[in-house]
Design a protein around this motif. Structure first.
Motif, mmCIF file in Angstrom:
data_model
loop_
_atom_site.group_PDB
_atom_site.id
_atom_site.type_symbol
_atom_site.label_atom_id
_atom_site.label_comp_id
_atom_site.label_asym_id
_atom_site.label_seq_id
_atom_site.Cartn_x
_atom_site.Cartn_y
_atom_site.Cartn_z
ATOM 1 N N SER B 25 -0.793 -1.856 2.087
ATOM 2 C CA SER B 25 -1.828 -1.721 1.066
ATOM 3 C C SER B 25 -1.277 -1.203 -0.253
ATOM 4 O O SER B 25 -1.949 -1.265 -1.267
ATOM 5 N N THR B 26 -0.056 -0.665 -0.264
ATOM 6 C CA THR B 26 0.501 -0.212 -1.537
ATOM 7 C C THR B 26 1.463 -1.237 -2.132
ATOM 8 O O THR B 26 1.675 -1.280 -3.332
ATOM 9 N N PHE B 27 2.037 -2.087 -1.274
ATOM 10 C CA PHE B 27 3.084 -2.986 -1.758
ATOM 11 C C PHE B 27 2.556 -4.038 -2.727
ATOM 12 O O PHE B 27 3.105 -4.215 -3.811
ATOM 13 N N PHE B 28 1.466 -4.714 -2.349
ATOM 14 C CA PHE B 28 1.026 -5.844 -3.163
ATOM 15 C C PHE B 28 0.597 -5.439 -4.571
ATOM 16 O O PHE B 28 1.021 -6.071 -5.543
ATOM 17 N N PRO B 29 -0.200 -4.391 -4.715
ATOM 18 C CA PRO B 29 -0.540 -3.990 -6.086
ATOM 19 C C PRO B 29 0.701 -3.590 -6.886
ATOM 20 O O PRO B 29 0.842 -3.955 -8.061
ATOM 21 N N ALA B 30 1.619 -2.875 -6.225
ATOM 22 C CA ALA B 30 2.826 -2.448 -6.937
ATOM 23 C C ALA B 30 3.669 -3.651 -7.323
ATOM 24 O O ALA B 30 4.183 -3.747 -8.452
ATOM 25 N N LEU B 50 -5.203 -1.850 -19.774
ATOM 26 C CA LEU B 50 -6.228 -2.634 -19.077
ATOM 27 C C LEU B 50 -5.644 -3.323 -17.850
ATOM 28 O O LEU B 50 -6.268 -3.373 -16.784
ATOM 29 N N ALA B 51 -4.427 -3.860 -17.997
ATOM 30 C CA ALA B 51 -3.812 -4.550 -16.858
ATOM 31 C C ALA B 51 -3.545 -3.573 -15.721
ATOM 32 O O ALA B 51 -3.702 -3.910 -14.544
ATOM 33 N N THR B 52 -3.145 -2.347 -16.081
ATOM 34 C CA THR B 52 -2.945 -1.336 -15.043
ATOM 35 C C THR B 52 -4.264 -1.032 -14.333
ATOM 36 O O THR B 52 -4.317 -0.937 -13.095
ATOM 37 N N ALA B 53 -5.323 -0.941 -15.114
ATOM 38 C CA ALA B 53 -6.638 -0.709 -14.515
ATOM 39 C C ALA B 53 -7.000 -1.851 -13.565
ATOM 40 O O ALA B 53 -7.550 -1.642 -12.487
ATOM 41 N N SER B 54 -6.648 -3.089 -13.969
ATOM 42 C CA SER B 54 -6.913 -4.241 -13.100
ATOM 43 C C SER B 54 -6.172 -4.088 -11.770
ATOM 44 O O SER B 54 -6.719 -4.378 -10.707
ATOM 45 N N PRO B 112 1.483 4.200 -6.660
ATOM 46 C CA PRO B 112 2.636 3.444 -7.174
ATOM 47 C C PRO B 112 2.298 2.663 -8.444
ATOM 48 O O PRO B 112 3.141 2.563 -9.355
ATOM 49 N N VAL B 113 1.087 2.139 -8.509
ATOM 50 C CA VAL B 113 0.680 1.384 -9.699
ATOM 51 C C VAL B 113 0.709 2.290 -10.922
ATOM 52 O O VAL B 113 1.243 1.920 -11.994
ATOM 53 N N LEU B 114 0.179 3.491 -10.777
ATOM 54 C CA LEU B 114 0.150 4.414 -11.914
ATOM 55 C C LEU B 114 1.558 4.841 -12.320
ATOM 56 O O LEU B 114 1.866 4.944 -13.508
ATOM 57 N N ILE B 115 2.421 5.043 -11.336
ATOM 58 C CA ILE B 115 3.796 5.446 -11.656
ATOM 59 C C ILE B 115 4.511 4.334 -12.416
ATOM 60 O O ILE B 115 5.153 4.565 -13.450
ATOM 61 N N ILE B 116 4.355 3.101 -11.923
ATOM 62 C CA ILE B 116 5.006 1.975 -12.598
ATOM 63 C C ILE B 116 4.475 1.850 -14.028
ATOM 64 O O ILE B 116 5.236 1.639 -14.981
ATOM 65 N N VAL B 119 6.023 4.587 -16.238
ATOM 66 C CA VAL B 119 7.462 4.512 -16.482
ATOM 67 C C VAL B 119 7.852 3.256 -17.262
ATOM 68 O O VAL B 119 8.660 3.310 -18.180
ATOM 69 N N PHE B 120 7.261 2.107 -16.893
ATOM 70 C CA PHE B 120 7.771 0.841 -17.415
ATOM 71 C C PHE B 120 6.904 0.186 -18.470
ATOM 72 O O PHE B 120 7.241 -0.878 -18.968
ATOM 73 N N THR B 121 5.737 0.721 -18.784
ATOM 74 C CA THR B 121 4.887 0.043 -19.766
ATOM 75 C C THR B 121 4.440 1.039 -20.845
ATOM 76 O O THR B 121 4.662 2.237 -20.737
#
Lengths: 300, 246
Positions: B25-30, B50-54, B112-116, B119-121
């Motif tokens: 459940s964490t891999f696909f969104p990340a 917005l994309a992160t929120a998506s 993981p989504v929030l961390i990415i 860090v990267f955006t």
């Protein structure tokens, strides 16, 4: 008068067209250790499911501590056993006991419970890693978690080795000695004999007999006597409740094999190849149920 | 309440002890975040936010549908389930415990989504708006929780796995969770407002970005979906009770 903890009055349960229980009446009184004996499919588990609130009777009345078993408050002082195949594999033994304990206002101490069932060393083990016998013991231990007054044990020792079975029996006996009430199902006559004082025989959804262990042993302690004889057997042989003949081989079902053999010898029946075997309960039940309505006693 | 927490803890332990379930459940969104958001929208502050929120909505949606849809169906098949019904408690603690555990799993899948994103955006959000966003996420996940419960109580586990996937993917794509929030393809623009995934993501967008306000039709449809899924879940639960425990 002794308090009645659970009772069924004319309880009938159907599954579609199948009648699993047919107008069963039974009282479970405080302090009793009742064995529910019957072949597979006799209706034992259905009766326990009614008492534990899992099913409603199709007709008739089922009561637990004076109320409906469907009411969670009535189930506070009972204990039941999950099938060991359903235990949550990922949980540790201690966590599983804690989880079940959380449902009861006066749960027993985890340590004492696990000690009693020989599981104290396994508290930190994941259930998925336990042996079949250990899971079985945990499943039975869970029935005692909530400091119950009445415990339902459905086939508690099926698949256990002799030693594990004795350990479990000791646990059940101790609970009973301390005043607890037990309704135990089994299709092992031996288990019922070892534990129960009162035995209820159930077959085809009916109560066939309800009495002391000795009463019922006389009824289901049927022996199969086989012998080869060309001659027809004399009439009036003692205790014969069933007879089958294939060629010269005769099979007799009897409640008293000793007396029957003595009578055969005295009557000078020319037999050979005499065998006396214990019947399986299934055979005994066939004999009992086919022996006319004799034991189809009014359920009491 | 202690019993609700005991059930929540039990549910969480069951999930955490099977690491693949958590990783799934964490891999696909990340992964979607890394492959779609970072290269295409990473440099644009609002677009990236917005994309992160998506993606967090995507994570919440998949966690809700899968933990409830498949989880409930599998639990029903276990003999442990009738045992729990003999314990002196009604269905409420178990239900509530499951919902709390589901929310916790959503929390885990979003990390993981929030961390990415951090860090990267160029995605940026104030602490207050982040909290608002998480609350919006919890609210937006309600219809999916209810849909999951409907599937879980109505179907046997093998069918539940298939149906969950059938529901999940069109909702994610059709709601525009996997395309650009700013300029989605025409067919998504046409169907998105009628899907609960769109309503959920617009709630989160509104919470995290002051530039966005939700479309009325989407909010109405979100309410309609939530009510319909709630009714369906109650229906499926009662039907299950009637079939198995009458």
């Amino acid at each position: 008068m002794t308090e009645t903890l659970a009772r069924a009055v004319e309880a009938t349960r159907r599954y579609g067209d199948v009648v699993a229980l047919d107008r069963v009446s039974i009282d479970i009184r405080a302090g009793e250790l009742v064995g529910l004996l019957g072949p597979n499919g006799a209706g034992k588990s259905t009766l326990i499911n009614l008492f534990a609130g899992l099913r409603r009777p199709t007709s008739g009345l089922v009561e637990l501590f004076g109320g409906s078993p469907r009411d969670p408050a009535r189930r506070v002082r009972i204990g039941t056993t999950p099938q060991e195949t359903g235990l949550p594999q990922a949980l540790r033994v201690g966590e599983c006991v804690d989880f079940v304990s959380a449902h009861y206002p006066s749960a027993v101490s985890k340590q004492a419970l696990l000690d009693r069932f020989g599981l104290a060393d396994l508290t930190r083990r994941q259930i998925g890693g336990l042996s079949g016998g250990q899971k079985r013991r945990l499943a039975v231990a869970l029935a005692f978690t909530g400091d119950p007054r009445l415990v339902f044990l459905d086939e508690p020792t099926t698949g256990l080795d002799v030693e594990a079975r004795r350990t479990l029996w000791d646990g059940v006996r101790r609970f009973h000695a301390e005043g607890g009430t037990v309704l135990l199902t089994s299709h092992y006559l031996e288990e019922i004999e070892a534990l129960a004082q009162r035995v209820v025989v159930i077959g085809g959804g009916r109560v066939l007999a309800d009495g002391s262990v000795d009463d019922v042993r006389g009824m289901v302690g049927v022996r199969r006597v086989s012998l080869t004889t060309p001659a027809p057997l004399p009439g009036g042989l003692p205790g014969v409740i069933g007879e089958q003949r294939e060629g010269d081989r005769v099979q007799l079902l009897t409640s008293d094999a000793d007396e029957l053999v003595r009578a055969l010898v005295l009557a000078s029946v020319p037999f050979s190849g005499l065998e006396v075997r214990q019947t399986s309960l299934e055979e005994a039940f066939l004999a009992i149920t086919s022996a006319a309505g004799v034991h189809d006693a009014p359920a009491a | 309440m202690a019993l609700v927490l005991a059930h929540a803890k039990y549910q969480l332990l069951e999930q955490i002890r099977i690491p693949m379930a958590v990783i799934g459940s964490t891999f696909f969104p990340a992964a979607a975040m890394l492959f779609f958001v970072v290269p295409f929208a990473g440099d644009h502050p609002v677009g990236a936010t917005l994309a992160t929120a998506s993606m967090t909505t995507f994570a919440a949606m998949s966690t809700s549908l899968f933990t409830f849809g498949i989880g409930v169906a599998e639990d029903r098949a276990q003999p442990w389930d009738p045992y729990l019904r003999t314990l002196p408690a009604g269905p409420f603690p178990r239900f509530a415990g499951r919902i709390i555990a589901g929310l916790a799993m959503i929390g885990v899948s979003v990390v993981p989504v929030l961390i990415i994103a951090a860090v990267f955006t160029e995605a940026a959000v104030t602490p207050l708006r982040l909290l608002l966003g998480l609350a919006a996420l919890a609210a937006g996940s309600v219809p999916f929780t209810l849909l999951g419960l409907t599937i879980g109580y109505a179907l046997p586990s093998k069918a539940a796995i298939a149906v969950t996937q059938l529901v999940f993917f069109p909702m994610a794509v059709g709601g525009g969770l996997l395309s650009s929030p700013v300029d989605p393809p025409a067919f998504i623009q046409a169907i998105a407002p009628y899907l609960p995934s769109r309503g959920a993501v617009e709630l989160v967008w509104t919470a995290v970005a002051p530039e966005v306000s939700p479309a009325p039709v989407t909010m109405v449809m979100l309410a309609v979906w939530t009510a319909a899924a709630g009714a369906a879940a109650v229906w499926a639960y009662r039907r299950d009770e009637g079939v198995r425990f009458s």
